[in-house]
Design a protein around this motif. Sequence first.
Motif, PDB file in Angstrom:
ATOM      1  N   UNK A  29       0.855  -1.194  -0.067  1.00  0.00           N
ATOM      2  CA  UNK A  29      -0.040  -0.013  -0.058  1.00  0.00           C
ATOM      3  C   UNK A  29       0.904   1.225  -0.095  1.00  0.00           C
ATOM      4  N   UNK A  30       2.125   1.253   0.660  1.00  0.00           N
ATOM      5  CA  UNK A  30       2.948   2.309   0.457  1.00  0.00           C
ATOM      6  C   UNK A  30       3.559   2.569  -0.792  1.00  0.00           C
ATOM      7  N   UNK A  31       3.862   1.414  -1.482  1.00  0.00           N
ATOM      8  CA  UNK A  31       4.103   1.584  -3.067  1.00  0.00           C
ATOM      9  C   UNK A  31       3.133   2.076  -3.836  1.00  0.00           C
ATOM     10  N   UNK A  32       1.958   1.749  -3.422  1.00  0.00           N
ATOM     11  CA  UNK A  32       0.709   2.353  -4.325  1.00  0.00           C
ATOM     12  C   UNK A  32       0.516   3.688  -4.019  1.00  0.00           C
ATOM     13  N   UNK A  33       0.910   4.145  -2.790  1.00  0.00           N
ATOM     14  CA  UNK A  33       0.579   5.646  -2.412  1.00  0.00           C
ATOM     15  C   UNK A  33       1.554   6.563  -3.416  1.00  0.00           C
ATOM     16  N   UNK A  34       2.656   5.950  -3.798  1.00  0.00           N
ATOM     17  CA  UNK A  34       3.728   6.594  -4.609  1.00  0.00           C
ATOM     18  C   UNK A  34       2.962   7.185  -5.809  1.00  0.00           C
TER      19      UNK A  34
END
Length: 207
Positions: A29-34
């Motif tokens: 989800x952190x990667x998706x945030x980018x």
Amino acid sequence: MRFRLTPRDTSFYDLFAASADNILTGSKLLLELLGAEPESRPDIAERMRAVEHAGDDATHAIFHQLNSSFITPFDREDIYRLASCLDDIMDHMEEAVDLVVLYEVEELPKGVEQQIEVLARAAELTAEAMPQLRTMSHLTEYWIEVNRLENQADRVHRKLLAHLFNNGAYDAIEIMKLKQIVDVLEEAADAFERVANTVESIVVKES
């Protein structure tokens, strides 16, 4: 391995693995945030919040099992420490996403993607390592690599701070907001290292 005359409760291994898998989900989800547009970030934050709640449930399950077990697979203090450190990782990742939304950050500073990529790799390694606690084998490379990643995270964090304070593109309020976000991501990297150090301590004691 030390020889034991009494049986040990092996459910802890499954619980630690579940906790680490949950962290891996959070890192994705952190990667998706980018790559997300600002208007889609609240949805990511909501999903991250659900993952963080699942992490809390996993931690509480470990503590409940610890309090109800007479025989444990390794020292009770190490079980508590490992569970707490895993929980810290998830807390920091959720906080970072929440701050991005609450502070209405339009664009994350260059370098945050490197922070998050380090966390994503550490999450993968941790998820792979937790099931291996059953045998206490093939874990040396895990804690060495996580420590290397934490050193990398430190360097990225320092460069990010220099960018924020020296760039001149941010006003004082924006610097405070962005600094808190990158600091929380750095705390997540530190928590990954504490998990790896705890695993190393457990393996040394059990060998």
